[in-house]
Design a protein around this motif. Structure first.
Motif, PDB file in Angstrom:
ATOM      1  N   LYS A  31     -40.101 -52.327  57.834  1.00 47.35           N
ATOM      2  CA  LYS A  31     -40.199 -52.937  59.155  1.00 47.35           C
ATOM      3  C   LYS A  31     -41.057 -52.072  60.070  1.00 47.35           C
ATOM      4  N   ASN A  32     -40.858 -50.760  60.005  1.00 50.32           N
ATOM      5  CA  ASN A  32     -41.653 -49.842  60.816  1.00 50.32           C
ATOM      6  C   ASN A  32     -43.135 -49.939  60.449  1.00 50.32           C
ATOM      7  N   ALA A  33     -43.433 -49.975  59.168  1.00 47.89           N
ATOM      8  CA  ALA A  33     -44.828 -50.068  58.712  1.00 47.89           C
ATOM      9  C   ALA A  33     -45.469 -51.373  59.167  1.00 47.89           C
ATOM     10  N   LYS A  34     -44.681 -52.431  59.210  1.00 45.81           N
ATOM     11  CA  LYS A  34     -45.194 -53.740  59.630  1.00 45.81           C
ATOM     12  C   LYS A  34     -45.589 -53.721  61.105  1.00 45.81           C
ATOM     13  N   GLU A  35     -44.882 -52.949  61.914  1.00 41.35           N
ATOM     14  CA  GLU A  35     -45.099 -52.924  63.353  1.00 41.35           C
ATOM     15  C   GLU A  35     -46.252 -52.016  63.780  1.00 41.35           C
ATOM     16  N   ILE A  36     -46.657 -51.110  62.927  1.00 40.48           N
ATOM     17  CA  ILE A  36     -47.705 -50.141  63.277  1.00 40.48           C
ATOM     18  C   ILE A  36     -49.044 -50.848  63.434  1.00 40.48           C
ATOM     19  N   LYS A  37     -49.758 -50.493  64.478  1.00 47.66           N
ATOM     20  CA  LYS A  37     -51.117 -51.002  64.709  1.00 47.66           C
ATOM     21  C   LYS A  37     -52.050 -49.808  64.875  1.00 47.66           C
ATOM     22  N   GLY A  38     -52.092 -48.964  63.866  1.00 46.49           N
ATOM     23  CA  GLY A  38     -52.861 -47.734  63.939  1.00 46.49           C
ATOM     24  C   GLY A  38     -54.327 -47.915  63.600  1.00 46.49           C
ATOM     25  N   THR A  39     -54.986 -46.791  63.426  1.00 47.31           N
ATOM     26  CA  THR A  39     -56.401 -46.809  63.078  1.00 47.31           C
ATOM     27  C   THR A  39     -56.609 -46.096  61.745  1.00 47.31           C
ATOM     28  N   LEU A  40     -57.702 -46.444  61.118  1.00 48.80           N
ATOM     29  CA  LEU A  40     -58.124 -45.858  59.853  1.00 48.80           C
ATOM     30  C   LEU A  40     -59.555 -45.388  60.032  1.00 48.80           C
ATOM     31  N   GLU A  41     -59.820 -44.140  59.700  1.00 46.33           N
ATOM     32  CA  GLU A  41     -61.187 -43.641  59.751  1.00 46.33           C
ATOM     33  C   GLU A  41     -61.672 -43.437  58.321  1.00 46.33           C
ATOM     34  N   VAL A  42     -62.861 -43.936  58.036  1.00 43.73           N
ATOM     35  CA  VAL A  42     -63.475 -43.794  56.724  1.00 43.73           C
ATOM     36  C   VAL A  42     -64.682 -42.881  56.870  1.00 43.73           C
ATOM     37  N   LYS A  43     -64.707 -41.836  56.063  1.00 47.31           N
ATOM     38  CA  LYS A  43     -65.840 -40.911  56.055  1.00 47.31           C
ATOM     39  C   LYS A  43     -66.440 -40.914  54.646  1.00 47.31           C
ATOM     40  N   VAL A  44     -67.755 -40.840  54.586  1.00 44.38           N
ATOM     41  CA  VAL A  44     -68.453 -40.810  53.309  1.00 44.38           C
ATOM     42  C   VAL A  44     -69.378 -39.605  53.300  1.00 44.38           C
ATOM     43  N   ASP A  45     -69.260 -38.783  52.247  1.00 48.09           N
ATOM     44  CA  ASP A  45     -70.117 -37.613  52.079  1.00 48.09           C
ATOM     45  C   ASP A  45     -70.524 -37.575  50.613  1.00 48.09           C
ATOM     46  N   GLY A  46     -71.679 -38.163  50.302  1.00 48.98           N
ATOM     47  CA  GLY A  46     -72.112 -38.274  48.906  1.00 48.98           C
ATOM     48  C   GLY A  46     -71.163 -39.180  48.145  1.00 48.98           C
ATOM     49  N   ASN A  47     -70.541 -38.667  47.072  1.00 48.59           N
ATOM     50  CA  ASN A  47     -69.588 -39.445  46.281  1.00 48.59           C
ATOM     51  C   ASN A  47     -68.148 -39.302  46.775  1.00 48.59           C
ATOM     52  N   LYS A  48     -67.943 -38.550  47.846  1.00 48.43           N
ATOM     53  CA  LYS A  48     -66.601 -38.335  48.387  1.00 48.43           C
ATOM     54  C   LYS A  48     -66.332 -39.323  49.513  1.00 48.43           C
ATOM     55  N   VAL A  49     -65.203 -40.023  49.412  1.00 45.50           N
ATOM     56  CA  VAL A  49     -64.772 -40.956  50.451  1.00 45.50           C
ATOM     57  C   VAL A  49     -63.422 -40.473  50.962  1.00 45.50           C
ATOM     58  N   THR A  50     -63.315 -40.312  52.279  1.00 41.73           N
ATOM     59  CA  THR A  50     -62.071 -39.875  52.895  1.00 41.73           C
ATOM     60  C   THR A  50     -61.503 -41.011  53.736  1.00 41.73           C
ATOM     61  N   LEU A  51     -60.218 -41.303  53.529  1.00 38.04           N
ATOM     62  CA  LEU A  51     -59.500 -42.292  54.332  1.00 38.04           C
ATOM     63  C   LEU A  51     -58.469 -41.534  55.150  1.00 38.04           C
ATOM     64  N   ALA A  52     -58.571 -41.621  56.477  1.00 42.67           N
ATOM     65  CA  ALA A  52     -57.665 -40.900  57.371  1.00 42.67           C
ATOM     66  C   ALA A  52     -56.929 -41.899  58.260  1.00 42.67           C
ATOM     67  N   ASP A  53     -55.627 -42.055  58.010  1.00 45.02           N
ATOM     68  CA  ASP A  53     -54.764 -42.898  58.840  1.00 45.02           C
ATOM     69  C   ASP A  53     -54.228 -42.051  59.981  1.00 45.02           C
ATOM     70  N   ASP A  54     -54.068 -42.674  61.158  1.00 47.00           N
ATOM     71  CA  ASP A  54     -53.477 -41.914  62.258  1.00 47.00           C
ATOM     72  C   ASP A  54     -51.980 -42.149  62.391  1.00 47.00           C
ATOM     73  N   HIS A  55     -51.454 -43.204  61.747  1.00 48.68           N
ATOM     74  CA  HIS A  55     -50.019 -43.477  61.877  1.00 48.68           C
ATOM     75  C   HIS A  55     -49.516 -44.179  60.642  1.00 48.68           C
ATOM     76  N   PRO A  56     -48.781 -43.521  59.766  1.00 51.16           N
ATOM     77  CA  PRO A  56     -48.449 -42.102  59.864  1.00 51.16           C
ATOM     78  C   PRO A  56     -49.675 -41.259  59.536  1.00 51.16           C
ATOM     79  N   PRO A  57     -49.743 -40.054  60.089  1.00 55.80           N
ATOM     80  CA  PRO A  57     -50.912 -39.217  59.825  1.00 55.80           C
ATOM     81  C   PRO A  57     -51.003 -38.868  58.336  1.00 55.80           C
ATOM     82  N   ARG A  58     -52.124 -39.261  57.736  1.00 59.64           N
ATOM     83  CA  ARG A  58     -52.316 -38.976  56.310  1.00 59.64           C
ATOM     84  C   ARG A  58     -53.811 -39.062  56.020  1.00 59.64           C
ATOM     85  N   THR A  59     -54.303 -38.095  55.278  1.00 61.90           N
ATOM     86  CA  THR A  59     -55.699 -38.102  54.860  1.00 61.90           C
ATOM     87  C   THR A  59     -55.740 -38.056  53.341  1.00 61.90           C
ATOM     88  N   SER A  60     -56.530 -38.950  52.765  1.00 59.48           N
ATOM     89  CA  SER A  60     -56.687 -39.006  51.314  1.00 59.48           C
ATOM     90  C   SER A  60     -58.170 -38.937  50.975  1.00 59.48           C
TER      91      SER A  60
END
Length: 134
Positions: A31-60
């Motif tokens: 239910k909490n995840a359904k209510e979140i209206k956060g942002t996602l930042e996508v970064k690209v550096d060559g073959n590396k792709v980074t996904l950074a969520d702000d809520h909950p804070p997590r970078t992959s």
């Protein structure tokens, strides 16, 4: 081809709450995840792709064509391999040596759609999240 890198705001969930329940996420967390209206930042550096969520804070971080390890909410280690085909980034994951699902991010000039697909006990489950580019 749409640009992948950028910042995106979540504007809509499609079947996401139900999907989380179906794959075993506790109801309060789903239910909490359904209510979140956060942002996602996508970064690209060559073959590396980074996904950074702000809520909950997590970078992959993902490296196209290579298996990487990431920790998720329950601190489980997820092994994932990303592939890129034009405007579509596909991340196939496994947990404890078993398939854990696929996330397919389809990018456009106006945003992205992240589709979730997994199978549990022989039954397929799907959901998606719609983001607008900001």
């Amino acid at each position: 081809m749409a640009k992948l890198a950028g910042k995106y705001e979540l504007v809509e969930n499609k079947n996401f709450y139900e999907y989380l329940l179906d794959i075993g996420v506790p109801e309060d967390k789903a239910k909490n995840a359904k209510e979140i209206k956060g942002t996602l930042e996508v970064k690209v550096d060559g073959n590396k792709v980074t996904l950074a969520d702000d809520h909950p804070p997590r970078t992959s971080d993902y490296i196209i064509g290579q298996e990487v390890e990431n920790k998720w909410g329950d601190q489980a280690v997820i092994k994932s391999t990303a592939s890129l085909n034009g405007d579509v980034l596909t991340i196939s994951s496994s947990r404890d040596g078993k398939p854990a699902g696929t996330r397919t991010l389809t990018f456009s000039d106006s945003g992205l759609e992240m589709a979730f697909n997994t199978t549990k006990d022989g039954k397929a489950f799907a959901a998606s999240r719609i983001y607008k580019r900001i």
